[in-house]
Design a protein around this motif. Structure first.
Motif, PDB file in Angstrom:
ATOM      1  N   ALA A  14      51.193 -25.602 -16.514  1.00  0.00           N
ATOM      2  CA  ALA A  14      50.745 -25.323 -15.152  1.00  0.00           C
ATOM      3  C   ALA A  14      51.799 -25.730 -14.134  1.00  0.00           C
ATOM      4  CB  ALA A  14      49.432 -26.051 -14.874  1.00  0.00           C
ATOM      5  N   SER A  15      52.511 -26.809 -14.395  1.00  0.00           N
ATOM      6  CA  SER A  15      53.517 -27.283 -13.441  1.00  0.00           C
ATOM      7  C   SER A  15      54.723 -26.355 -13.365  1.00  0.00           C
ATOM      8  CB  SER A  15      53.968 -28.698 -13.806  1.00  0.00           C
ATOM      9  OG  SER A  15      54.791 -28.696 -14.957  1.00  0.00           O
ATOM     10  N   ARG A  17      54.515 -23.026 -13.370  1.00  0.00           N
ATOM     11  CA  ARG A  17      54.168 -21.759 -12.721  1.00  0.00           C
ATOM     12  C   ARG A  17      54.876 -21.657 -11.378  1.00  0.00           C
ATOM     13  NH1 ARG A  17      47.949 -22.659 -13.666  1.00  0.00           N
ATOM     14  NH2 ARG A  17      47.924 -22.405 -15.908  1.00  0.00           N
ATOM     15  N   LYS A  18      55.310 -20.469 -11.054  1.00  0.00           N
ATOM     16  CA  LYS A  18      55.979 -20.220  -9.779  1.00  0.00           C
ATOM     17  C   LYS A  18      55.005 -20.474  -8.638  1.00  0.00           C
ATOM     18  CE  LYS A  18      59.489 -18.169  -7.540  1.00  0.00           C
ATOM     19  NZ  LYS A  18      60.568 -19.021  -7.156  1.00  0.00           N
ATOM     20  N   GLN A  19      55.467 -21.184  -7.622  1.00  0.00           N
ATOM     21  CA  GLN A  19      54.638 -21.495  -6.479  1.00  0.00           C
ATOM     22  C   GLN A  19      55.302 -21.021  -5.199  1.00  0.00           C
ATOM     23  OE1 GLN A  19      52.726 -25.644  -6.984  1.00  0.00           O
ATOM     24  NE2 GLN A  19      54.862 -25.873  -7.502  1.00  0.00           N
ATOM     25  N   GLN A  20      54.504 -20.635  -4.246  1.00  0.00           N
ATOM     26  CA  GLN A  20      55.024 -20.332  -2.928  1.00  0.00           C
ATOM     27  C   GLN A  20      55.241 -21.660  -2.197  1.00  0.00           C
ATOM     28  OE1 GLN A  20      52.383 -17.752  -0.873  1.00  0.00           O
ATOM     29  NE2 GLN A  20      52.543 -16.115  -2.370  1.00  0.00           N
ATOM     30  N   ASN A  25      49.308 -25.808  -6.256  1.00  0.00           N
ATOM     31  CA  ASN A  25      48.797 -25.202  -7.476  1.00  0.00           C
ATOM     32  C   ASN A  25      47.771 -26.180  -8.030  1.00  0.00           C
ATOM     33  OD1 ASN A  25      48.342 -24.163 -10.006  1.00  0.00           O
ATOM     34  ND2 ASN A  25      50.475 -24.074 -10.611  1.00  0.00           N
ATOM     35  N   ILE A  27      44.680 -27.160 -10.637  1.00  0.00           N
ATOM     36  CA  ILE A  27      44.062 -26.832 -11.920  1.00  0.00           C
ATOM     37  C   ILE A  27      43.000 -27.869 -12.234  1.00  0.00           C
ATOM     38  CG2 ILE A  27      46.081 -25.643 -12.840  1.00  0.00           C
ATOM     39  CD1 ILE A  27      46.785 -28.168 -14.374  1.00  0.00           C
ATOM     40  N   THR A  65      47.058 -31.488  -8.104  1.00  0.00           N
ATOM     41  CA  THR A  65      47.742 -30.667  -7.118  1.00  0.00           C
ATOM     42  C   THR A  65      49.235 -30.908  -7.289  1.00  0.00           C
ATOM     43  OG1 THR A  65      45.915 -30.930  -5.584  1.00  0.00           O
ATOM     44  CG2 THR A  65      47.992 -30.120  -4.671  1.00  0.00           C
TER      45      THR A  65
END
Length: 72
Positions: A14-15, A17-20, A25, A27, A65
């Protein structure tokens, strides 16, 4: 209750994953013991493997987060 390698793998995936920028993010792990989630996530944070904050809710749900890694 202890560190759980399965939870570790899910958190690390999860860490990555591409984030804006400036978008968190979030989970959660409803299928795992929440104390195991807490201990595993805290170990990853303490070891510097992830940059995140833990949040605990009234129903013992822990969410993670991830802080934005790219602000440009």
């Amino acid at each position: 209750m202890s560190f759980n390698p399965k939870i570790e793998q899910l958190i690390l995936e999860a860490s990555e994953r591409k984030q804006q920028p400036l978008v968190a993010n979030i989970i959660n792990f409803p299928d795992f013991d929440q104390e195991d989630v807490q201990e595993t996530a805290q170990k990853l944070i303490n070891d510097g493997q992830i940059d995140a904050k833990l949040h605990f809710h009234y129903n013992d749900l822990c969410t993670i987060t991830f802080n934005p890694t790219d602000l440009m």
